[in-house]
Design a protein around this motif. Structure first.
Motif, mmCIF file in Angstrom:
data_model
loop_
_atom_site.group_PDB
_atom_site.id
_atom_site.type_symbol
_atom_site.label_atom_id
_atom_site.label_comp_id
_atom_site.label_asym_id
_atom_site.label_seq_id
_atom_site.Cartn_x
_atom_site.Cartn_y
_atom_site.Cartn_z
ATOM 1 N N PRO A 56 64.204 81.498 -64.039
ATOM 2 C CA PRO A 56 64.194 81.597 -62.509
ATOM 3 C C PRO A 56 62.952 81.107 -61.896
ATOM 4 O O PRO A 56 62.157 80.354 -62.542
ATOM 5 C CB PRO A 56 63.841 83.261 -62.811
ATOM 6 C CG PRO A 56 64.174 83.686 -63.863
ATOM 7 C CD PRO A 56 64.019 82.579 -64.912
ATOM 8 N N ILE A 57 63.041 80.880 -60.727
ATOM 9 C CA ILE A 57 61.601 80.179 -59.976
ATOM 10 C C ILE A 57 61.153 81.353 -59.158
ATOM 11 O O ILE A 57 61.703 82.361 -58.853
ATOM 12 C CB ILE A 57 62.283 79.269 -58.675
ATOM 13 C CG1 ILE A 57 62.711 78.004 -59.399
ATOM 14 C CG2 ILE A 57 61.175 78.888 -57.944
ATOM 15 C CD1 ILE A 57 63.538 77.426 -58.274
ATOM 16 N N VAL A 58 59.691 81.364 -59.613
ATOM 17 C CA VAL A 58 58.717 82.308 -59.021
ATOM 18 C C VAL A 58 57.825 82.051 -58.078
ATOM 19 O O VAL A 58 57.410 81.063 -58.144
ATOM 20 C CB VAL A 58 57.830 82.758 -60.281
ATOM 21 C CG1 VAL A 58 57.034 84.085 -59.871
ATOM 22 C CG2 VAL A 58 58.720 83.443 -61.601
ATOM 23 N N ILE A 59 57.918 82.959 -56.921
ATOM 24 C CA ILE A 59 57.204 82.577 -55.761
ATOM 25 C C ILE A 59 56.312 83.647 -55.352
ATOM 26 O O ILE A 59 56.765 84.778 -55.198
ATOM 27 C CB ILE A 59 58.164 82.257 -54.580
ATOM 28 C CG1 ILE A 59 59.074 81.139 -54.832
ATOM 29 C CG2 ILE A 59 57.552 82.067 -53.193
ATOM 30 C CD1 ILE A 59 60.193 81.118 -53.712
ATOM 31 N N ASP A 60 55.072 83.581 -55.119
ATOM 32 C CA ASP A 60 54.127 84.308 -54.896
ATOM 33 C C ASP A 60 53.891 83.902 -53.571
ATOM 34 O O ASP A 60 53.248 83.002 -52.908
ATOM 35 C CB ASP A 60 52.819 84.382 -55.478
ATOM 36 C CG ASP A 60 51.900 85.401 -54.909
ATOM 37 O OD1 ASP A 60 52.094 86.084 -54.090
ATOM 38 O OD2 ASP A 60 50.567 85.376 -55.364
ATOM 39 N N ASN A 61 54.444 84.705 -52.481
ATOM 40 C CA ASN A 61 54.504 84.466 -50.963
ATOM 41 C C ASN A 61 53.207 85.063 -50.127
ATOM 42 O O ASN A 61 53.533 86.120 -49.676
ATOM 43 C CB ASN A 61 55.966 84.929 -50.144
ATOM 44 C CG ASN A 61 55.754 84.189 -48.977
ATOM 45 O OD1 ASN A 61 55.133 83.319 -48.609
ATOM 46 N ND2 ASN A 61 57.063 84.853 -48.146
ATOM 47 N N GLY A 62 52.185 84.853 -50.344
ATOM 48 C CA GLY A 62 50.830 85.602 -49.845
ATOM 49 C C GLY A 62 50.690 85.029 -48.360
ATOM 50 O O GLY A 62 51.124 83.844 -47.955
ATOM 51 N N ALA A 63 50.015 85.870 -47.534
ATOM 52 C CA ALA A 63 49.837 85.356 -46.362
ATOM 53 C C ALA A 63 48.837 84.270 -46.044
ATOM 54 O O ALA A 63 49.148 83.711 -45.106
ATOM 55 C CB ALA A 63 49.192 86.804 -45.662
ATOM 56 N N SER A 64 47.946 84.214 -46.956
ATOM 57 C CA SER A 64 47.158 83.056 -46.831
ATOM 58 C C SER A 64 47.690 81.726 -47.918
ATOM 59 O O SER A 64 47.605 80.668 -47.438
ATOM 60 C CB SER A 64 45.842 83.518 -47.400
ATOM 61 O OG SER A 64 45.515 83.495 -48.697
ATOM 62 N N TYR A 65 47.923 81.892 -49.012
ATOM 63 C CA TYR A 65 48.465 80.882 -49.898
ATOM 64 C C TYR A 65 49.870 81.096 -50.470
ATOM 65 O O TYR A 65 50.255 82.409 -50.514
ATOM 66 C CB TYR A 65 47.666 80.648 -51.027
ATOM 67 C CG TYR A 65 46.364 79.847 -50.614
ATOM 68 C CD1 TYR A 65 46.679 78.665 -50.757
ATOM 69 C CD2 TYR A 65 45.334 80.321 -49.976
ATOM 70 C CE1 TYR A 65 45.651 77.532 -50.715
ATOM 71 C CE2 TYR A 65 44.381 79.287 -49.708
ATOM 72 C CZ TYR A 65 44.445 78.218 -49.965
ATOM 73 O OH TYR A 65 43.626 77.208 -49.313
#
Lengths: 118, 724
Positions: free
Chosen positions: B21-30
């Motif tokens: 799997p590809i893991v994404i941390d989609n934060g508001a800043s980064y």
């Protein structure tokens, strides 16, 4: 495109092989703006249930509201009745009175206390 | 510690089988993206998009994340600033989200015909179903992703730290993020969202507060306080005071400790060139040059005048010659002779002669000869023979002539009268001057005093009038510069006019309309008219008197100084507002701001957000838990508090939190606050570990699931964190 720019590789390519529909097909020029619902509209459209985005909002504080001088940040026992700014001492009061209406408005709007012009 | 962007394009995408799997941390800043099972994300960048126009080709291009300022010269960014896909902490702008995902997958090295990997992406706590479904749709439809899972960043961070023994299976995570701060209680290793709390304040607000305070403190330098600069200052200098009030008092009293804590930032400052007063010689030299130039000008004027006189003399000479010749010519030949010269008749020739003679006299500076004008008057009866003849004795032609003559006569007489009056006035003035001169000679001291007193009085009167016109009497003390831009209604007369207009506009239809019953009513329109207040633009008698007095005083009083007009500020002895800037003005002092800005995390009402601060949120969260006052559980929760998220990196956070939570909890309860191993990256690491687990696919859903199960299912969709 300039060679320098190609080397820096900062522009996202127009065509990407891994996409089923390309962005330029999906969003032809001029169509994009204002199409998306803002958070407020999203929340209105959603039926209420628990737990929900709105319900988890924090309650107002029970502690007494801290009053600090708008200009210096010191503890502020006084409020200027003319500008509604809080101030710490006579010295600050002097600078406070020399502020322009624009600056006063700015200070008030920082703590969301500026009068709203409708 | 600033977050470092990593945007280098990866080359090993094809080495990963489709099961990873590809893991994404989609934060508001980064935004962080990487592979499941790894400990570091591969690509990290600021979660913003800019769509400027490429200058050379005119195309709109997409640029994601922070850019190299050196490259921005190729783009025209005037129409599009950096934009984010987030409204608060919820993704709402999926067009921008798409550009960001494009960039992210491209940088990860994706090359096939679809993204053939399951995806784990973070979202906010209690993400509205609209946002969740749009995100799933985007991933399924546009990128051809086989399956998707959603999780909460703070929860992943907690689980990751639990795995590393930092916290227990029961506890609370505090996550002050970019736009919001969350607390989520964990019971038996699972987050309980019913007990979670969100305050809409975060690192963004801290930076913005700092930026606004500094640009208000240094209005002259407000342009250098960009958002990026403020962010940098915040990361470098901000700390949380153990007790705000006592810390502020230290600064107020100017203690040594406060002085040590104050940071200075000296901006580049170039001293202005010092003006050296010109030396004596220089002044003399300049005066000489001026004198020389004046002399030359005078000479030139003189030469011009003499050449003109010469010319006129020549002309007169030739004219006299012509007249003499004309005398010799016989009566019959006169017309033919004159036709050669260009004059129609003898009279015309003679009038030209007299005109030239007069002009010559004037040029030589001789007094004008007025005799002929008087002559004109003496024979008015001869000149206007028709005036005294009754109309009925004249032909229509003659009546016309009579009218003309009448007109001529009245105008000449009028002119004569005006001249007489002028002469009389002149005489009067002369007489007055003589009188004054005599008085002066009698007692010069007294006379001067008198003059000065008179001058002062008149000056005051004139200024009073001016003040009334601009009506400065009721300006409020702090609006000194606020008047700029409202010149429209500055003068009392203009304001009165506006008042009349508004009352006239709103009075209609109120009661009986009796307007016009009295003649005075119509006076209103005169007052309203725009040119009404221009009447007093003309210099009045006072001003004329002032001018006379000042010129007289200038003559006789060496100490007299004329007050310059248009500078009333100087007249009242006020110091000039603008002083030269010194190095001190270019020194940015950051003292109280260092701890005032992050203080808003604990007291959001400082920036007008009426919600509890971070410390109180813990109490609110515990109260919200459906646990029937289980003291044991509460004790467990407070003894395992983890703080994660970018803002928990601010120095002093842990101590302050502990202290704040102790205040709201019952006496004697255990309170243990720990900081996450890496508050910024642990969320991604936790997610990566979660996705690497064999059970991951059981938590994810496919496109088929999504379309079959519907929105209601997606709303209650929640992954099981305990697999981590």
């Amino acid at each position: 495109m300039e060679g320098e720019l190609v080397e820096a590789d900062i522009v996202v390519p127009m065509h990407l092989s891994f996409k089923k529909t390309q962005a330029y097909e999906k969003y032809p020029k001029g169509q994009s703006r204002g199409r998306w619902k803002h958070l407020k509209q999203i929340l209105q459209a959603d039926p209420d249930h628990h737990p929900f985005y709105i319900n988890i909002e924090s309650p107002p504080s029970t502690q007494p509201c801290k009053r600090i001088c708008d200009v210096t940040g010191f503890e502020a026992p006084y409020v200027d009745p003319r500008t509604n700014l809080r101030y710490a001492n006579a010295h600050v009061f002097k600078t406070l009175r020399s502020l322009s209406t624009h600056q006063v408005h700015h200070y008030l709007s920082i703590r969301n206390a500026a009068p709203l012009l409708k | 510690m600033p977050i470092v962007s990593k945007t280098r394009r990866q080359t090993d995408y094809n080495l990963f089988p489709p099961s990873v799997p590809i893991v994404i941390d989609n934060g508001a800043s980064y935004f962080r993206i990487g592979w499941a099972g790894e400990t570091e994300p591969r690509v990290v960048f600021r979660n913003i998009v800019q769509r400027p126009r490429h200058k050379a080709t005119g195309e709109t291009v997409t640029i994601v994340g922070d850019q190299d300022p050196a490259m921005m010269k190729f783009f025209d960014c005037t129409r599009s600033g950096p934009r984010s896909a987030f409204d608060s902490n919820v993704v709402y702008q999926f067009e921008i989200m798409e550009y960001i995902l494009d960039f992210a997958f491209d940088r990860l090295g994706a090359s096939g015909s679809a993204i053939d990997h399951p995806i784990l992406i973070t979202e906010c706590v209690c993400n509205p179903v609209y946002s969740r479904s749009k995100m799933a749709e985007l991933l399924f439809e546009t990128y051809g992703v086989p399956s998707v899972a959603f999780g909460v960043d703070a929860a992943f961070s907690y689980k990751y730290n639990q795995r590393h023994g930092k916290c227990q299976k029961d506890g609370i995570v505090i996550c002050p993020g970019f736009t919001t701060t969350h607390t989520i209680p964990f019971v038996d290793g699972e987050p309980v969202y019913k007990g979670s709390c969100r305050t809409n304040i975060g690192g963004y607000h801290v930076t913005d507060y700092l930026k606004q305070l500094l640009s208000l403190k240094y209005p002259f330098h407000s342009s250098i306080f960009t958002w990026e600069k403020a962010e940098e200052l915040k990361l470098e200098h901000c700390y949380i005071a153990p007790d705000y009030v006592s810390e502020a008092r230290k600064f107020q009293e100017g203690t040594k400790e406060a002085e040590e804590k104050t940071r200075y930032w000296q901006l580049p400052w170039i001293p202005p060139p010092v003006e050296v007063p010109p030396s004596e010689e220089e002044i003399a030299r300049k005066a000489a040059i001026r004198e020389k130039q004046g002399q030359r000008l005078r000479e030139m004027a003189e030469a011009k005048r003499s050449s003109k006189i010469n010319e006129m003399e020549n002309e007169l000479h030739s004219l006299h010659f012509l007249v003499k010749q004309l005398d010799q010519v016989e009566e019959d030949d006169i017309p033919s002779f004159l036709s050669d010269t260009g004059y129609a008749s003898r009279q015309e020739l003679e009038s030209t002669v007299s005109k030239v003679t007069q002009a010559l006299r004037k040029a030589r500076g001789e007094p004008k000869d007025e005799t002929d004008e008087f002559e004109e008057n003496t024979d008015s009866n001869e000149k206007y023979p028709l005036i005294n003849v009754p109309d009925n004795m004249l032909t229509p032609e003659q009546i016309k002539d009579k009218k003309k003559q009448l007109f001529l006569k009245t105008t000449t007489e009028g002119r004569l009268r005006a001249r007489q009056k002028r002469n009389e006035e002149e005489l009067e003035k002369e007489r007055r001057n003589q009188l004054e001169e005599e008085r002066r000679r009698e007692n010069p001291e007294f006379y001067l005093e008198e003059m000065r007193a008179q001058y002062k009085e008149v000056l005051e009167r004139v200024e009073q009038k001016k003040r009334l016109k601009t009506n400065g009497s009721n300006t409020n003390g702090n609006q000194k510069s606020g008047n700029v831009g409202r010149g429209e209604r500055l003068s009392a007369a203009k304001r009165e006019r506006m008042r009349l207009l508004t009352t006239a506009a709103f009075d209609r239809g109120k009661g009986e309309d009796t307007f016009g019953a009295k003649d005075e009513d119509w006076q209103l329109y005169k007052l309203m008219s725009k040119d009404h207040d221009e009447d007093d633009e003309r210099p009045d008698s006072d001003e004329a008197e002032l001018a006379r007095l000042s010129s007289r005083l200038q003559e006789i009083d060496p100490t007299f100084e004329l007050k310059a007009e248009g500078e009333p500020g100087q007249a009242s002895g006020e110091a000039p507002r603008v002083r030269p800037l010194t190095e001190e003005d270019y020194k940015i002092v950051i003292g109280v701001e260092r701890f005032r800005c992050p203080e808003i995390l604990f007291h959001p009402n400082l920036v007008g957000i009426d919600q509890v601060g971070v410390d109180e949120m813990v109490g609110a969260s515990i109260r919200r838990l459906p646990h029937d006052d289980d003291k044991e559980l509460e004790e467990k929760l407070t003894s395992s508090i983890l703080m994660t998220g970018g803002c928990s990196l601010v120095p002093g956070m842990k101590e302050r939190l502990e202290c704040g939570i102790r205040m709201i909890r019952p006496c004697g309860s255990t309170i243990n606050v720990v900081q996450a191993r890496d508050p910024v990256l642990d969320a991604w690491r936790g997610a990566s570990a979660f996705a690497a687990d064999l059970n991951f696919l059981g938590n994810a859903f496919t496109k088929k699931d999504y379309y079959e199960k519907g929105e209601e299912w997606l709303r209650s969709y929640q992954i099981q964190y305990n697999t981590l």
